[in-house]
Motif scaffolding. Structure first.
Motif, short mmCIF file in Angstrom:
data_model
loop_
_atom_site.label_atom_id
_atom_site.label_comp_id
_atom_site.label_asym_id
_atom_site.label_seq_id
_atom_site.Cartn_x
_atom_site.Cartn_y
_atom_site.Cartn_z
N SER A 87 0.83 -1.21 0.00
CA SER A 87 0.00 0.00 0.00
C SER A 87 0.86 1.26 0.00
O SER A 87 0.51 2.26 -0.63
N SER A 88 2.01 1.21 0.68
CA SER A 88 2.91 2.38 0.71
C SER A 88 3.52 2.64 -0.66
O SER A 88 3.64 3.79 -1.11
N LEU A 89 3.93 1.55 -1.34
CA LEU A 89 4.44 1.70 -2.71
C LEU A 89 3.36 2.27 -3.63
O LEU A 89 3.62 3.13 -4.46
N CYS A 90 2.14 1.76 -3.46
CA CYS A 90 1.02 2.24 -4.27
C CYS A 90 0.76 3.73 -4.04
O CYS A 90 0.54 4.49 -4.99
N LYS A 101 -7.53 -1.76 -2.09
CA LYS A 101 -7.79 -3.19 -2.25
C LYS A 101 -6.86 -4.02 -1.36
O LYS A 101 -7.26 -5.05 -0.81
N SER A 102 -5.62 -3.58 -1.21
CA SER A 102 -4.67 -4.34 -0.41
C SER A 102 -5.13 -4.45 1.04
O SER A 102 -4.96 -5.49 1.68
N VAL A 103 -5.74 -3.39 1.56
CA VAL A 103 -6.24 -3.42 2.94
C VAL A 103 -7.42 -4.37 3.07
O VAL A 103 -7.47 -5.21 3.98
N LEU A 230 -6.51 7.21 5.25
CA LEU A 230 -6.00 7.20 3.88
C LEU A 230 -6.41 5.95 3.10
O LEU A 230 -6.60 6.01 1.89
N LEU A 231 -6.51 4.83 3.79
CA LEU A 231 -6.64 3.54 3.10
C LEU A 231 -7.97 2.86 3.34
O LEU A 231 -8.08 1.64 3.22
N ALA A 232 -9.00 3.62 3.70
CA ALA A 232 -10.30 3.02 4.02
C ALA A 232 -10.83 2.21 2.84
O ALA A 232 -11.09 2.77 1.77
N PRO A 233 -11.00 0.89 2.99
CA PRO A 233 -11.49 0.07 1.88
C PRO A 233 -13.01 0.16 1.73
O PRO A 233 -13.73 0.33 2.72
N SER A 234 -13.48 0.06 0.50
CA SER A 234 -14.93 -0.02 0.26
C SER A 234 -15.36 -1.49 0.34
O SER A 234 -14.52 -2.38 0.46
#
Length: 486
Positions: A87-90, A101-103, A230-234
């Motif tokens: 996710s950090s690279l993304c 998606k990763s989360v 920042l990374l809240a997944p749907s």
């Protein structure tokens, strides 16, 4: 689009803030989180050791079960660290879709992994206990079985909580990750003496206290997942996608293999202790047979504290390294690598002074006053020999994790496997042939020396690679798509 732009702006500080400030901000909470996680097992062992009705038999049982908890941890850090790195690279490449998606995929994978491991442990409990040396004598076997059963019931909570910890850090909340683990550990520390000394629940009490602490950590992790920044997944991000899972597991492979190979080394060590301890004139006696296993377990626990600091420093840097590599800021990555190596070497040097000059004080924490002189004598020797190359061990571990954060999963995994399987297991099996029980102790420093030689070559290569100012104008995203390097 607006949400992605806002996310990029929120995360840009990883590429602009002073390296030292970033490293402290991310590494310190990560260190505390890992130390607190390590304290679960260590606190159990301290209270067990000082309960006269458990003593070194309970200590030995704790040592038997410990590698089995590490297997669960291996699954958790594979998913969590892999998600954190991916996710950090993304985010560094502004590939926000895959970051979300990763989360979601990490959440699902951690739930499935925890349930599968729990089921396997319940089915094969007797075989697993025997595999890790639990048959050294009857009392140790009984205590191991009791402790293992209740610890196993908490495995799904343990895996989920540990996997979500690095995910929370990747979302920019290292302090919350720290607090969620700290709450569970505090609960464990409070409940251990109540269950062990007051209620006299023995090994079951130690295990139940641990599981309650793990449940509290999970409750906080779930709350955070519902309020991510920042990374809240749907909802759709929770559908497993092969491409995302493969990349997550590949980037988390180093963390997985470093833990799982450690289990292989511990299995070899425990069995060599059982085998060659039986040939020793003192430890071959039934009433003293558990002492070497109990002592080596204690030494490993101290080493685990040190490694928690080392891994915390390195793992705390994963979001920074991932973002900067994705954004093409190689010089910044090089500067971070230098600071990390110096810090890890300093941690190792301080630890070396403690184990060489103050081993008596360390062993006193684990009920030495209630044990025979054989217990204390072997413990002093074990600390001084087993950990005499701990400085190299710290630098090696930092190298493994930093390569992983850079996206070099293969090099990192191979180096970790060489250390733990090639050297760790190999020397644990071979050296006792010539040196008996002491050969088990010599296996650790010899492994660390040889691994450091290989690590040094990779460190030099890494600096050479990071020598260029920026990545090429076109770079591949973690998912294989080509885009401009920002």
């Amino acid at each position: 689009m607006e949400g992605n732009k806002e996310m990029s702006q929120k995360n840009q500080f990883l590429g602009t803030e002073p390296i030292g400030k970033l490293m402290r901000g991310y590494a310190i909470p990560c260190i505390i989180s890992l130390l607190v996680g390590a304290l679960y097992n260590i606190v159990d062992q301290i209270f067990i050791a000082n309960a006269t009705y458990l003593g070194s038999f309970g200590n030995a049982a704790n040592t038997v079960v410990f590698p089995l908890t590490v297997i669960a941890l291996a699954a958790a850090v594979c998913i969590g660290d892999g998600c954190c790195a991916f996710s950090s690279l993304c985010l560094g490449m502004e590939n926000h879709k895959d970051a979300h998606k990763s989360v979601g995929n990490a959440v699902v994978m951690s739930i499935i992994s925890g349930l599968v491991i729990c089921a396997l442990y319940l089915i094969f409990s007797n075989q697993l206990i025997a595999m890790f040396g639990g048959t050294v004598n009857e009392q140790t076997r009984v205590f191991s079985k009791e402790y293992f059963f209740y610890i196993t019931l908490g495995i799904p909570f343990y895996v989920f909580g540990q996997a979500m910890n690095p995910v929370i850090r990747a979302d920019g909340s290292p302090k919350f990750a720290m607090v969620s683990t700290l709450v569970g550990a505090i609960a464990n520390t409070i409940l251990d003496p109540v269950f062990i000394y007051l209620f006299k629940w023995g090994m079951m009490g130690a295990a139940v206290a641990t599981v309650i602490g793990q449940v509290l950590t999970v409750i906080l992790a779930v709350w955070y997942l519902l309020h991510m920044k920042l990374l809240a997944p749907s909802r759709s991000d929770f559908r497993l996608e092969g491409r995302i899972c493969r990349k997550t597991i590949a980037l988390g492979g180093t963390s997985f293999f470093s833990q799982i190979s450690l289990v292989a080394a511990m299995a070899a060590i425990n069995n060599m202790i059982r085998k060659y301890g039986a040939l020793d004139p003192v430890f071959g006696q039934e009433q003293y047979a558990q002492i070497p296993m109990a002592v080596v377990g204690i030494v490993m626990k101290f080493f685990q504290i040190v490694i928690s600091i080392v891994v915390g420093c390195a793992a705390g840097c994963i979001p920074i390294v991932g973002y900067c590599m994705g954004a093409g800021l190689r010089k910044r990555v090089s500067s971070l690598f230098t600071r990390l190596l110096i810090t890890e070497a300093a941690v190792g040097a301080i630890s070396l002074v403690i184990v060489e000059f103050f081993p008596g004080q360390l062993i006193a924490l684990f009920g030495a006053a209630n044990e025979s002189t054989y217990y204390t004598q072997f413990a002093l020797k074990a600390f001084r020999i087993y950990l005499c190359m701990i400085v190299f061990a710290c630098v090696n571990k930092a190298c493994f994790i930093f390569l992983q954060a850079m996206g070099k999963a293969v090099q990192s995994t191979v180096l970790s496997m060489i250390r733990e399987i090639g050297f760790g297991v190999g020397f644990a099996l071979l050296l006792p042939l010539s040196f008996g029980l002491d050969g088990v102790l010599y296996s650790m420093p010899l492994s660390d020396i040889l691994t450091f030689i290989i690590s040094l070559v990779l460190i030099i290569q890494t600096y050479h690679e990071l020598g260029s100012k920026f990545l090429p104008s076109k770079a591949k995203t973690p998912s294989g798509q080509v885009q401009d390097a920002k």
